[in-house]
Write an enzyme that holds these catalytic residues in place. Structure first.
Site, PDB file in Angstrom:
ATOM      1  N   ASP A 155     128.413  86.488  60.808  1.00 49.94           N
ATOM      2  CA  ASP A 155     128.722  87.639  59.960  1.00 49.94           C
ATOM      3  C   ASP A 155     128.307  87.427  58.503  1.00 49.94           C
ATOM      4  O   ASP A 155     128.878  88.029  57.594  1.00 49.94           O
ATOM      5  CB  ASP A 155     130.234  87.995  60.012  1.00 49.94           C
ATOM      6  CG  ASP A 155     130.728  88.084  61.431  1.00 49.94           C
ATOM      7  OD1 ASP A 155     130.059  88.742  62.235  1.00 49.94           O
ATOM      8  OD2 ASP A 155     131.767  87.471  61.746  1.00 49.94           O
TER       9      ASP A 155
ATOM     10  N   GLY B 298     126.908  91.432  66.348  1.00 46.45           N
ATOM     11  CA  GLY B 298     127.056  92.852  66.031  1.00 46.45           C
ATOM     12  C   GLY B 298     126.576  93.113  64.634  1.00 46.45           C
ATOM     13  O   GLY B 298     126.952  92.388  63.715  1.00 46.45           O
ATOM     14  N   HIS B 299     125.686  94.083  64.473  1.00 49.11           N
ATOM     15  CA  HIS B 299     125.340  94.470  63.111  1.00 49.11           C
ATOM     16  C   HIS B 299     125.393  95.980  62.992  1.00 49.11           C
ATOM     17  O   HIS B 299     125.015  96.712  63.892  1.00 49.11           O
ATOM     18  CB  HIS B 299     123.982  93.919  62.662  1.00 49.11           C
ATOM     19  CG  HIS B 299     122.944  93.942  63.730  1.00 49.11           C
ATOM     20  ND1 HIS B 299     122.600  92.824  64.458  1.00 49.11           N
ATOM     21  CD2 HIS B 299     122.196  94.941  64.201  1.00 49.11           C
ATOM     22  CE1 HIS B 299     121.692  93.147  65.338  1.00 49.11           C
ATOM     23  NE2 HIS B 299     121.419  94.429  65.210  1.00 49.11           N
TER      24      HIS B 299
ATOM     25  N   GLN C 202     124.736  84.657  65.725  1.00 46.61           N
ATOM     26  CA  GLN C 202     125.866  83.803  65.361  1.00 46.61           C
ATOM     27  C   GLN C 202     125.406  82.875  64.228  1.00 46.61           C
ATOM     28  O   GLN C 202     124.603  83.282  63.426  1.00 46.61           O
ATOM     29  CB  GLN C 202     126.420  83.016  66.557  1.00 46.61           C
ATOM     30  CG  GLN C 202     127.173  83.884  67.563  1.00 46.61           C
ATOM     31  CD  GLN C 202     126.244  84.708  68.419  1.00 46.61           C
ATOM     32  OE1 GLN C 202     125.319  84.202  69.018  1.00 46.61           O
ATOM     33  NE2 GLN C 202     126.472  85.995  68.486  1.00 46.61           N
TER      34      GLN C 202
HETATM   35  P1  IMP Z   1     131.862  84.015  72.160  1.00 48.68           P
HETATM   36  O1  IMP Z   1     130.503  83.854  71.563  1.00 48.68           O
HETATM   37  O2  IMP Z   1     132.220  85.453  72.443  1.00 48.68           O
HETATM   38  O3  IMP Z   1     132.077  83.123  73.330  1.00 48.68           O
HETATM   39  O4  IMP Z   1     132.940  83.548  71.061  1.00 48.68           O
HETATM   40  C1  IMP Z   1     133.055  82.189  70.633  1.00 48.68           C
HETATM   41  C2  IMP Z   1     133.376  82.121  69.147  1.00 48.68           C
HETATM   42  O5  IMP Z   1     132.257  82.574  68.417  1.00 48.68           O
HETATM   43  C3  IMP Z   1     134.553  83.012  68.720  1.00 48.68           C
HETATM   44  O6  IMP Z   1     135.225  82.358  67.654  1.00 48.68           O
HETATM   45  C4  IMP Z   1     133.881  84.258  68.195  1.00 48.68           C
HETATM   46  O7  IMP Z   1     134.667  84.944  67.255  1.00 48.68           O
HETATM   47  C5  IMP Z   1     132.636  83.651  67.559  1.00 48.68           C
HETATM   48  N1  IMP Z   1     131.510  84.581  67.485  1.00 48.68           N
HETATM   49  C6  IMP Z   1     130.643  84.906  68.473  1.00 48.68           C
HETATM   50  N2  IMP Z   1     129.725  85.770  68.035  1.00 48.68           N
HETATM   51  C7  IMP Z   1     129.983  85.982  66.737  1.00 48.68           C
HETATM   52  C8  IMP Z   1     129.342  86.749  65.724  1.00 48.68           C
HETATM   53  O8  IMP Z   1     128.315  87.411  65.924  1.00 48.68           O
HETATM   54  N3  IMP Z   1     129.921  86.694  64.491  1.00 48.68           N
HETATM   55  C9  IMP Z   1     131.015  85.937  64.239  1.00 48.68           C
HETATM   56  N4  IMP Z   1     131.632  85.209  65.141  1.00 48.68           N
HETATM   57  C10 IMP Z   1     131.124  85.222  66.390  1.00 48.68           C
END
Ligand code: IMP
Length: 412
Positions: A21, A48-49, A228
């Site tokens: 983010d 997500g953007h 990420q």
């Molecule tokens: P997952 O990727 O859904 O398995 O989540 C694993 C961790 O990564 C969690 O703490 C999520 O909040 C974080 N996370 C995954 N994708 C994003 C992103 O695009 N932005 C911020 N945090 C993310």
């Protein structure tokens, strides 16, 4: 801008340096105008953007920012995990706004399919962890971990099988998912999603490695949008509170199948402060009142899940680590304006006994919103940027001063 573009060279990656983010989308979108190909390499609909089209806000999860520029080729690489109904929805939303992306979209046959049951398993695993350990990882529940589990176990289904009738395989999976996770798979619905996707994406699954290689030999330029961020990387992040893919520059190249030596630059993206969604350590986390203020000012709520983000100060040791891992050539410091009201800015500069050691620098307490020239920043804001450059040894090339596309300082 021209100076920045020539220093970036033909193949650049935009990589998050914190816990996601950071605002990678804005830099990618801005730079994409000057590149021929936009690639996304790993992750899935956990990203997500928010994009504003015709004054309306839309959140995209799979298509990279920058794909809205007409005529740019868009590549979804082998490292990605794709939830097909989400992809179709994004393609449809763009079409509704007169943007046809299909004829310039190229999907790797090696990218994995995220089924709805992966999402169910994600939820079940989180629930189990919460029951056993008091807290889960705080995943986005988009099925990312379970899809990568299938990939690593070599039981995943890849885009190359999108046109097959997978009823038999999915029926076997149904029994397994029920037994192991107590999760029900609706085989008919999963197959219906596949058929729908196969009809829309006809001809879009292509050998993206060969295509990228061909284009690069032709002298075409590539911008890779990381998903990420480095501190969420499966190897280098704050394990186990990480995502399940390789979110670094190396991971992005691997995910696309582009040779490491072709990368000419790598922009590290970091907020002027720091946020984190989900569980895990956060040494510079702010106390509640200040955290709430920054969250409201910075609109720090997850684009994918709507969850409030935890807010904290910049942490130099983490940034230095991400420089080591990714070899950042430049920084994009984002959301500088969110700190406009602060009298003092804290920065974690070291660690002692597992705690951050802070240095305090003076705030500027005047608006920087929309400033586009470095010289126009207040002196304290300039000093803060210089402080980041000196502490990390990497020059700051881009500074975000507001949410709009134009609200960016090109310093290089
Ligand atoms: P997952 O990727 O859904 O398995 O989540 C694993 C961790 O990564 C969690 O703490 C999520 O909040 C974080 N996370 C995954 N994708 C994003 C992103 O695009 N932005 C911020 N945090 C993310």
């Amino acid at each position: 801008m021209q100076e920045l573009l020539s220093s970036l060279g033909p193949v650049t990656a935009v990589i998050g340096a914190q816990w996601g983010d950071e605002g990678k989308g804005k830099a990618t979108d801005m730079l994409a105008e000057h590149y021929d190909i936009i690639g996304r390499a790993c992750g899935g609909a956990n990203a997500g953007h928010t994009i504003v089209i015709d004054g309306q806000k839309h959140v995209f999860h799979l298509l990279p920012s920058g794909c809205f520029h007409e005529g740019k080729q868009v590549v979804l690489g082998a490292g990605m995990v794709l939830h097909l109904p989400t992809l179709l929805e994004e393609i449809h939303t763009l079409k509704e706004h007169g943007i046809d992306i299909l004829d310039r979209l190229h999907i790797s046959p090696a990218a994995h399919i995220v089924f709805d049951y992966h999402r169910e398993i994600d939820g079940a695993l989180e629930q189990e962890r919460t029951q056993k350990e008091g807290q889960g990882i705080g995943t986005t529940k988009r099925g990312i971990g379970p899809a990568y589990m299938d990939k690593a176990a070599r039981t995943g289904m890849r885009m190359e099988r999108m046109n097959e009738d997978l009823t038999g395989v999915l029926t076997q999976r149904r029994d397994w998912a029920q037994r192991v996770y107590g999760v029900h798979i609706d085989v008919d619905q999963e197959c219906a999603h596949l058929r729908e996707a196969a009809a829309v994406l006809q001809g879009r699954v292509a050998d993206t490695v060969a295509l990228l290689h061909f284009w690069m030999q032709e002298g075409k330029t590539v911008i890779v949008e990381g998903a990420q961020a480095t501190l969420l990387d499966i190897d280098h992040g704050t394990y186990p509170y990480v995502t399940s893919s390789s979110t670094t520059a190396a991971g992005a190249l691997q995910g696309l199948g582009v040779p490491p030596r072709s990368l000419t630059s790598c922009i590290g993206v970091a907020k002027a402060y720091c946020t984190r969604v989900g569980s895990g350590p956060f040494r510079t986390e702010m106390e509640e009142e200040l955290g709430n203020r920054i969250r409201e000012k910075g609109g720090e709520y997850g684009a994918t899940t709507g969850r409030p983000r935890r807010c904290g100060w910049l942490h130099i040791p983490d940034l230095l680590r991400t420089v080591q891992i990714n070899g950042f050539s430049q920084w994009n410091v984002t959301k500088l304006d969110v700190l406009d009201d602060e009298a003092e800015i804290l920065v974690g500069v070291d660690e002692k006994d597992g705690n951050a050691v802070f240095e305090t620098v003076p705030g500027w307490q005047t608006s920087t919103v929309g400033i586009t020239h470095f010289e126009d920043l207040p002196e304290q804001a300039k000093s803060y940027i210089t402080f980041i450059e000196e502490k990390t040894g990497v020059p700051v090339a881009l500074i975000g001063t507001g949410p709009d596309r134009e609200q960016m300082i090109v310093k290089a």
